[in-house]
Design an enzyme around this catalytic site. Structure first.
Site, PDB file in Angstrom:
ATOM      1  CG  ASN A 105     -31.080  -8.427  28.767  1.00 32.74           C
ATOM      2  OD1 ASN A 105     -30.131  -7.932  29.353  1.00 32.74           O
ATOM      3  ND2 ASN A 105     -31.507  -8.127  27.411  1.00 32.74           N
ATOM      4  CG  PHE A 109     -23.590  -2.841  30.820  1.00 34.83           C
ATOM      5  CD1 PHE A 109     -24.146  -3.258  29.905  1.00 34.83           C
ATOM      6  CD2 PHE A 109     -23.191  -1.286  30.776  1.00 34.83           C
ATOM      7  CE1 PHE A 109     -24.596  -2.305  28.851  1.00 34.83           C
ATOM      8  CE2 PHE A 109     -23.504  -0.691  29.751  1.00 34.83           C
ATOM      9  CZ  PHE A 109     -24.339  -1.133  28.954  1.00 34.83           C
ATOM     10  CB  SER A 181     -27.855  -0.979  28.550  1.00 30.71           C
ATOM     11  OG  SER A 181     -28.463  -2.013  29.520  1.00 30.71           O
ATOM     12  CG  ASN A 183     -31.054  -3.752  31.708  1.00 32.04           C
ATOM     13  OD1 ASN A 183     -32.207  -3.869  32.243  1.00 32.04           O
ATOM     14  ND2 ASN A 183     -30.859  -4.591  30.605  1.00 32.04           N
ATOM     15  CB  THR A 184     -26.182   0.666  33.038  1.00 35.00           C
ATOM     16  OG1 THR A 184     -25.817  -0.480  32.860  1.00 35.00           O
ATOM     17  CG2 THR A 184     -25.433   1.599  33.726  1.00 35.00           C
ATOM     18  CE  LYS A 219     -27.605  -2.381  20.349  1.00 34.73           C
ATOM     19  NZ  LYS A 219     -26.851  -3.875  20.781  1.00 34.73           N
ATOM     20  CG  ASN A 248     -29.729  -1.982  23.589  1.00 38.81           C
ATOM     21  OD1 ASN A 248     -30.098  -3.096  24.053  1.00 38.81           O
ATOM     22  ND2 ASN A 248     -28.421  -1.523  23.915  1.00 38.81           N
TER      23      ASN A 248
HETATM   24  C1  LIG Z   1     -29.621 -11.332  26.699  1.00 37.90           C
HETATM   25  C2  LIG Z   1     -29.426 -10.177  25.969  1.00 37.90           C
HETATM   26  C3  LIG Z   1     -28.386  -9.390  26.305  1.00 37.90           C
HETATM   27  C4  LIG Z   1     -27.946  -8.115  25.707  1.00 37.90           C
HETATM   28  N1  LIG Z   1     -26.828  -7.507  25.879  1.00 37.90           N
HETATM   29  C5  LIG Z   1     -26.476  -6.264  25.217  1.00 37.90           C
HETATM   30  C6  LIG Z   1     -25.224  -5.750  25.623  1.00 37.90           C
HETATM   31  O1  LIG Z   1     -24.502  -6.012  26.659  1.00 37.90           O
HETATM   32  N2  LIG Z   1     -24.878  -4.564  24.890  1.00 37.90           N
HETATM   33  C7  LIG Z   1     -25.891  -4.112  23.776  1.00 37.90           C
HETATM   34  O2  LIG Z   1     -25.457  -3.331  23.138  1.00 37.90           O
HETATM   35  N3  LIG Z   1     -26.881  -4.836  23.428  1.00 37.90           N
HETATM   36  C8  LIG Z   1     -27.237  -5.845  24.136  1.00 37.90           C
HETATM   37  N4  LIG Z   1     -28.375  -6.625  23.858  1.00 37.90           N
HETATM   38  C9  LIG Z   1     -29.319  -6.098  22.705  1.00 37.90           C
HETATM   39  C10 LIG Z   1     -28.882  -6.880  21.356  1.00 37.90           C
HETATM   40  O3  LIG Z   1     -27.551  -6.249  21.085  1.00 37.90           O
HETATM   41  C11 LIG Z   1     -29.835  -6.272  20.411  1.00 37.90           C
HETATM   42  O4  LIG Z   1     -29.656  -4.780  20.218  1.00 37.90           O
HETATM   43  C12 LIG Z   1     -31.438  -6.311  20.788  1.00 37.90           C
HETATM   44  O5  LIG Z   1     -31.702  -7.703  21.300  1.00 37.90           O
HETATM   45  C13 LIG Z   1     -32.392  -6.314  19.628  1.00 37.90           C
HETATM   46  O6  LIG Z   1     -32.101  -7.355  18.578  1.00 37.90           O
HETATM   47  P1  LIG Z   1     -32.704  -8.752  18.845  1.00 37.90           P
HETATM   48  O7  LIG Z   1     -34.186  -8.639  18.724  1.00 37.90           O
HETATM   49  O8  LIG Z   1     -32.128  -9.522  17.533  1.00 37.90           O
HETATM   50  O9  LIG Z   1     -32.189  -9.676  19.978  1.00 37.90           O
HETATM   51  C14 LIG Z   1     -28.611  -7.707  24.764  1.00 37.90           C
HETATM   52  C15 LIG Z   1     -29.988  -8.543  24.139  1.00 37.90           C
HETATM   53  C16 LIG Z   1     -30.315  -9.684  24.798  1.00 37.90           C
HETATM   54  C17 LIG Z   1     -31.339 -10.485  24.454  1.00 37.90           C
END
Ligand SMILES: Cc1cc2nc3c(=O)[nH]c(=O)nc-3n(C[C@H](O)[C@H](O)[C@H](O)COP(=O)(O)O)c2cc1C
Length: 375
Positions: A105, A109, A181, A183-184, A219, A248
């Site tokens: 992704n 934000f 993140s 992405n920022t 995080k 993350n």
């Molecule tokens: C589509 C998507 C959007 C995410 N957006 C955020 C976010 O806004 N803030 C954040 O701290 N982590 C975000 N994450 C990261 C997740 O919170 C998590 O830390 C990461 O995906 C690893 O866990 P997972 O493998 O179970 O998804 C996002 C993950 C995904 C897949």
């Protein structure tokens, strides 16, 4: 069965549309309501019904915290919420990698901003404050984490954290400063020691502005070098941070990804992140002093053994997101049940007794997997 069918149908939709549909569904409390074994964990002064939480990014605007809690999660981390509303990156910005059990992704934000979220959560709090008999059935007890970040165009990103914490702290049980993140632009530079101290000070100033005491979590990215991990652990412990969330999404692209979206820009999550994130978590655990920040393990958890592996290396809590998106709303209950069974197989009475028992990540993952396979 019906939920598996629903999850299968959601996979036919483009990923962002499926995400929106899932949020809307949970907002209306449509989903399983499982009876789960009790696996209590007390950390950072908070009592969690079990160690499993919904990671940030699913419910970015506090649209459906109760619907998510209803699935069995003990906690839901809302956000990332920015002070001002912002649209995020152009679409498409989420990609499924089905053959890899992964997602990439680059949402960037997208947030409706802290004022709208504050209003939403104020309504929820008013509901929960009513006597139980007068509450709508939908109000769920559970822990709410508020995950905040900086606006993309902010000229003072650290100040954005203070502003968002000040506005939102009263509505959450803990606060997460998201500095990981991918992405920022520039966000992850906040993980350097000098910036981290300023960030923590900003978080504290926000709590003081709100006249709220809340545990502060930070995080982290999985793409940290060992020296960074040591420096962050020392700084977080020194500054009295309550918790570290590892991890993350990653900007790395591990060998062997098979899906054709593997080269999309953004953060990779799900199965290919599991071992990498668990190793970073273990390394972080090895660097933290006893009584220092607690650890929250995230990255690639899709089953009880994976949650257990993270606990064995030192996590007190575990979060997931991608597996819920790929497998549907019955997943959290399955993970919790499997985890309870693994603890029983190992003869361990509770999460606190299992935590940190196998500090080596590879040994912990092997142990948990073997235990699950022999069940
Ligand atoms: C589509 C998507 C959007 C995410 N957006 C955020 C976010 O806004 N803030 C954040 O701290 N982590 C975000 N994450 C990261 C997740 O919170 C998590 O830390 C990461 O995906 C690893 O866990 P997972 O493998 O179970 O998804 C996002 C993950 C995904 C897949």
């Amino acid at each position: 069965m019906i939920w598996r069918l629903a999850a299968g149908m959601a996979r036919l939709l483009p990923p962002e549309t499926a995400h929106r549909a899932a949020v809307a569904t949970l907002r209306h409390h449509i989903g399983p309501t499982p009876d789960l074994p009790s696996l209590p964990v007390s950390v950072a002064g908070l009592d969690f019904a079990n160690p499993l939480g919904l990671a940030a990014g699913f419910d970015k605007d506090a649209s459906c915290p109760d619907g998510a809690l209803q699935l069995g999660f003990s906690h839901v981390e809302l956000g990332t919420i920015t002070p001002r509303p912002q649209p995020g990156n152009p679409r498409p910005r989420v990609f499924r990698l089905p053959a890899d059990g992964a997602v990439i992704n680059r949402y960037g934000f997208n947030s409706r901003g802290m004022e709208m979220v504050a209003a939403q959560l104020a309504r929820r709090q008013a509901n929960l404050a009513r006597p139980e008999s007068a509450r709508p059935e939908s109000a769920q007890p559970g822990i709410i984490g508020i995950n905040v970040g900086a606006n993309k165009t902010s000229s003072a990103p650290t100040e954005d954290y203070r502003i968002a914490v000040a506005r939102l702290a009263a509505y959450g049980d803990y606060i997460t400063l998201n500095i990981s993140s991918p992405n920022t632009p520039g966000l992850r530079d906040l993980q350097t020691v000098d910036n981290l101290r300023l960030l923590i000070a900003a978080g504290r100033a926000g709590l003081a502005d709100a006249d709220c005491e809340r545990p502060l979590f930070i995080k982290l990215a999985p793409d940290l070098a060992s020296a960074d991990i040591a420096a962050i652990a020392a700084t977080a412990a020194d500054e009295g941070v309550a918790g570290l969330i590892a991890t993350n999404t990653t900007i790395a692209r591990p060998d062997g990804l098979r899906s054709h979206h593997a080269d999309e820009t953004g953060g990779l999550s799900g199965a290919p992140l599991f071992a990498m994130a668990t190793r970073v978590l273990a390394e972080m655990a090895g660097q933290l002093p006893a009584g220092g920040p607690v650890l929250v393990g995230a990255g690639g958890v899709a089953s009880g053994w994976q949650a257990y592996a993270k606990i064995l290396v030192g996590a007190s809590l575990v979060q997931l997101y991608t597996a819920l998106a790929l497998e549907g709303p019955e997943l959290p209950a399955r993970v919790i049940r499997e985890l309870a069974a693994l603890l029983a197989s190992d003869g361990v009475a509770d999460i606190a007794d299992a935590r940190g028992q196998i500090p080596d990540a590879d040994k912990a993952m092997q142990h948990a997997l073997r235990l699950a396979q022999s069940a």
